[in-house]
Design a protein around this motif. Structure first.
Motif, short mmCIF file in Angstrom:
data_model
loop_
_atom_site.label_atom_id
_atom_site.label_comp_id
_atom_site.label_asym_id
_atom_site.label_seq_id
_atom_site.Cartn_x
_atom_site.Cartn_y
_atom_site.Cartn_z
N LEU A 270 36.23 77.98 63.22
CA LEU A 270 35.09 76.84 63.39
C LEU A 270 34.90 75.05 62.87
O LEU A 270 34.90 74.66 63.63
N ASN A 271 35.06 75.13 61.84
CA ASN A 271 34.71 74.40 61.47
C ASN A 271 36.87 72.62 61.97
O ASN A 271 35.70 71.96 62.09
N GLN A 272 37.51 73.67 63.00
CA GLN A 272 38.73 72.87 63.46
C GLN A 272 38.20 72.38 64.61
O GLN A 272 37.82 71.38 65.25
N GLY A 273 37.17 73.52 65.58
CA GLY A 273 36.28 73.48 66.34
C GLY A 273 35.16 71.97 66.72
O GLY A 273 34.93 71.70 67.24
N LEU A 274 34.33 72.32 65.66
CA LEU A 274 33.50 71.90 65.16
C LEU A 274 33.98 70.08 65.74
O LEU A 274 33.28 69.26 65.64
N SER A 289 29.33 67.55 77.49
CA SER A 289 30.25 69.32 77.02
C SER A 289 29.18 70.12 76.50
O SER A 289 28.55 69.59 75.88
N ILE A 290 30.42 70.68 76.14
CA ILE A 290 29.80 72.23 76.06
C ILE A 290 30.14 73.13 75.39
O ILE A 290 32.01 72.53 74.76
N LEU A 343 24.82 75.60 86.21
CA LEU A 343 25.55 75.61 84.60
C LEU A 343 24.67 74.47 84.05
O LEU A 343 24.47 73.69 84.34
N THR A 344 24.40 75.58 82.61
CA THR A 344 23.28 74.10 81.36
C THR A 344 23.57 74.61 79.94
O THR A 344 25.14 74.77 80.03
N GLY A 345 23.30 73.89 79.08
CA GLY A 345 23.79 73.71 77.53
C GLY A 345 24.66 72.35 77.19
O GLY A 345 24.91 72.30 76.48
N PHE A 346 24.68 71.57 77.72
CA PHE A 346 25.15 70.07 77.51
C PHE A 346 25.18 69.51 76.39
O PHE A 346 23.63 70.19 76.51
N GLY A 347 26.00 69.67 76.18
CA GLY A 347 25.42 68.92 74.72
C GLY A 347 25.17 69.49 73.49
O GLY A 347 24.76 68.93 71.91
N ALA A 348 25.01 71.12 73.55
CA ALA A 348 24.75 72.10 72.49
C ALA A 348 25.99 72.49 72.02
O ALA A 348 26.65 73.00 72.72
N TYR A 349 25.26 73.60 70.58
CA TYR A 349 26.38 74.21 69.99
C TYR A 349 26.10 75.89 70.45
O TYR A 349 24.96 75.84 69.98
N HIS A 350 26.86 76.66 71.22
CA HIS A 350 26.21 77.41 71.70
C HIS A 350 27.94 78.76 70.71
O HIS A 350 28.47 79.11 70.72
N LEU A 359 23.59 82.03 69.17
CA LEU A 359 22.28 81.26 68.73
C LEU A 359 22.76 79.54 69.19
O LEU A 359 23.64 79.22 69.19
N THR A 360 22.27 78.67 69.36
CA THR A 360 22.40 77.56 70.57
C THR A 360 21.43 76.92 69.28
O THR A 360 20.26 77.19 69.22
N GLN A 361 21.60 75.70 69.14
CA GLN A 361 21.23 74.82 67.85
C GLN A 361 22.05 73.25 68.81
O GLN A 361 23.26 73.20 69.25
N ARG A 362 20.74 72.72 69.07
CA ARG A 362 20.92 70.87 69.06
C ARG A 362 21.99 69.92 68.14
O ARG A 362 22.50 69.36 68.93
N ASN A 363 21.45 70.88 66.98
CA ASN A 363 22.64 70.13 65.48
C ASN A 363 22.69 70.91 64.92
O ASN A 363 22.22 71.36 65.06
N LEU A 364 23.62 70.47 63.67
CA LEU A 364 23.70 71.35 62.65
C LEU A 364 24.20 70.84 61.56
O LEU A 364 24.65 71.18 60.43
N THR A 365 23.15 70.08 61.21
CA THR A 365 22.37 68.82 60.06
C THR A 365 22.34 70.07 58.87
O THR A 365 21.56 70.81 59.37
#
Length: 501
Positions: A270-274, A289-290, A343-350, A359-365
């Motif tokens: 997952l590190n690579q994808g993020l 993007s999604i 389609l929704t969920g753009f700009g977010a991590y699902h 789990l949907t998050q807008r940021n992973l700070t």
């Protein structure tokens, strides 16, 4: 009566001959000439199968979807595999990567000067097809799909065009389970993922350049990045092979991307994808993007230390699709055909959690810190140390980091780190089957280190605890150890995580 029946039959035959048959999808095969191998002048042949939908014509043009295979595979030639795409109004081009299938040459593993230019040659081919929609002269309307090596070509092609032309002609991408930095994936901290390297070499090692193939064997045999000439060969070979290099050169893609990444993938984790989502795109492209993380991909069970994950893709379902492949079609219909798909969920991590919810998050700070006491862990042999971090309920997502002063006595010592969940240190299991190494090449005396732990998405329920696991051995890195068993001590440590809300 017989004469009447004969006349009826003739009339029926004549009528059937003048009524046109229903239009059918068509398949054509061919090859393009691409960049010769180093030291030669013979063009490399890149072969493809082209699927034209029944409705496509110069009067009714359609967008085209690129597709290619994983490492060691070959192109798809069966139209049934692309029926959903053809029915949705897309053409498809599936091709053999350099050195695989019917294509010639040697595998350079997504080097922009070879595989990158192969993809550009295919885009040029598509640009000359009258039935493919154009946005301008030589600019076809195209998207791309594929996983693993078939995700790597998408970045190789798009970034190579960006480097050489100032922009890419790809209009949308949908890569799955692919990499950001190839060396970092295969050997993080130069500690080889030997289990996966052995599988990859068995599947396509003979396609590599001879010097690289020999160095690859040394990497598998020793578990560590080869020293001397072999190490230089691998460093040079992997230097440009991924989005990380392009981004370091100042390039970012300005096209929408649907990312699919395996969270329990212990090759391209997952590190690579993020990293791709966070760094390979412009801010404008990322907003369109999604990112979908699921429990799957290149998955082997983590037995040492023990791990867990619930296989599945709940986030594609949460976004209204039964599968990631269906989600890809909806994404391309929206981006290439401009159809309303809901389609929704753009700009977010699902992200699929280890237990299988979305789990949907807008940021992973990284917004929560845990101070760690002194940790003394064996290296090379022994049992994992599971240090209690927090009590449930708590949800953690994203890429945790560990910062500490490191002490070792034995050179080339390595330990493996992960987050784990359980009711006690004895029952703790590694989240989503992933560990990451810390390898000290020489004796360390209080060297300050910050390392990435495996990125995760995990709910820690009430009655269970979150642990930091430090293991002396890990099965994905079999054979990677120092010359002797030893001890790694961590002092003044801090664990930083993203606490999901």
């Amino acid at each position: 009566m017989r004469r009447l029946l004969w006349l009826v039959g003739v009339v029926a035959l004549l009528c059937s001959s003048v009524v046109p048959a229903a239009a059918a999808d068509t398949v054509s095969n061919g090859c393009v000439e691409s960049v010769p191998e180093p030291g030669t002048t013979t063009p490399v042949r890149i072969c493809y199968s082209l699927f034209k939908p029944a409705t496509a014509s110069a009067q009714h043009t359609v967008p085209l979807i690129f597709h290619s295979h994983g490492w060691g595979g070959s192109r798809t030639t069966d139209p049934a595999a692309f029926k959903a795409w053809l029915d949705a109004g897309f053409g498809v081009l599936s091709f053999d990567q350099r050195s695989f299938g019917q294509s010639t040459g040697v595998a350079h593993v997504m080097n922009p000067d070879y595989e990158g230019r192969d993809v550009v040659k295919l885009v040029d081919l598509v640009a000359g097809l009258g039935w493919v929609t154009k946005q301008g002269p030589g600019d076809p309307l195209i998207g791309a799909i594929g996983g693993s090596y078939g995700g790597g070509y998408q970045f190789a092609g798009a970034f190579t065009e960006l480097r050489d032309r100032g922009r890419t002609r790809f209009d949308a991408l949908a890569p799955e389970i692919t990499w950001w930095d190839l060396k970092q994936s295969l050997a993080p901290q130069e500690a080889a993922r030997t289990m996966w390297l052995s599988i990859l070499f068995a599947g396509g090692g003979t396609h590599l350049p001879p010097a690289v193939s020999k160095a690859f064997v040394a990497l598998i045999a020793t578990g560590a990045w080869p020293a001397g000439r072999a190490g230089r060969d691998l460093d040079a070979f992997f230097a440009h092979n991924g989005p990380a290099w392009h981004v370091r050169q100042g390039r970012k893609l300005d096209v929408p991307v649907l990312f699919g990444q395996g969270i329990s993938d212990n090759l391209f984790n997952l590190n690579q994808g993020l990293a791709n989502f966070d760094h390979a795109l412009t801010a404008r492209a990322r907003a369109r993007s999604i990112f979908v993380g699921y429990n799957g991909g290149h998955t082997l069970p983590s037995v040492v230390p023990p791990g867990y994950a619930t296989a599945g893709d709940p986030c594609s379902v949460a976004l209204g699709s039964p599968s990631f492949s269906n989600l890809s079609i909806r994404f391309m219909r929206l981006r290439l055909l401009h159809q309303a798909t809901g389609l929704t969920g753009f700009g977010a991590y699902h992200l699929s959690t280890a237990d299988g919810r979305c789990l949907t998050q807008r940021n992973l700070t990284l917004d929560k810190r845990y101070e760690l006491g002194k940790i003394v862990a064996p290296t090379g042999a022994g049992l994992p140390v599971n240090l209690p971090i927090a009590k449930g309920p708590i949800t953690i997502a994203g890429t945790p980091t560990l910062t500490a002063d490191v002490y070792t006595v034995i050179p080339r010592s390595v330990a493996y780190f992960a987050l784990s969940v359980g009711t006690s240190p004895l029952t703790a299991k590694v989240v989503q089957n992933n560990t990451m190494p810390l390898r000290e090449k020489a004796t360390a005396r209080g060297v300050r280190r910050t390392i990435e732990l495996p990125a995760v998405a995990v709910d820690v329920p009430a009655g269970q605890n979150l642990y930091l696991t430090v293991a002396p051995i890990a099965d994905m890195y079999a054979g990677q150890r120092g010359p002797l068993p030893g001890v790694m001590m961590l002092k003044n440590g801090t664990l930083s995580v993203h606490a999901a809300r």
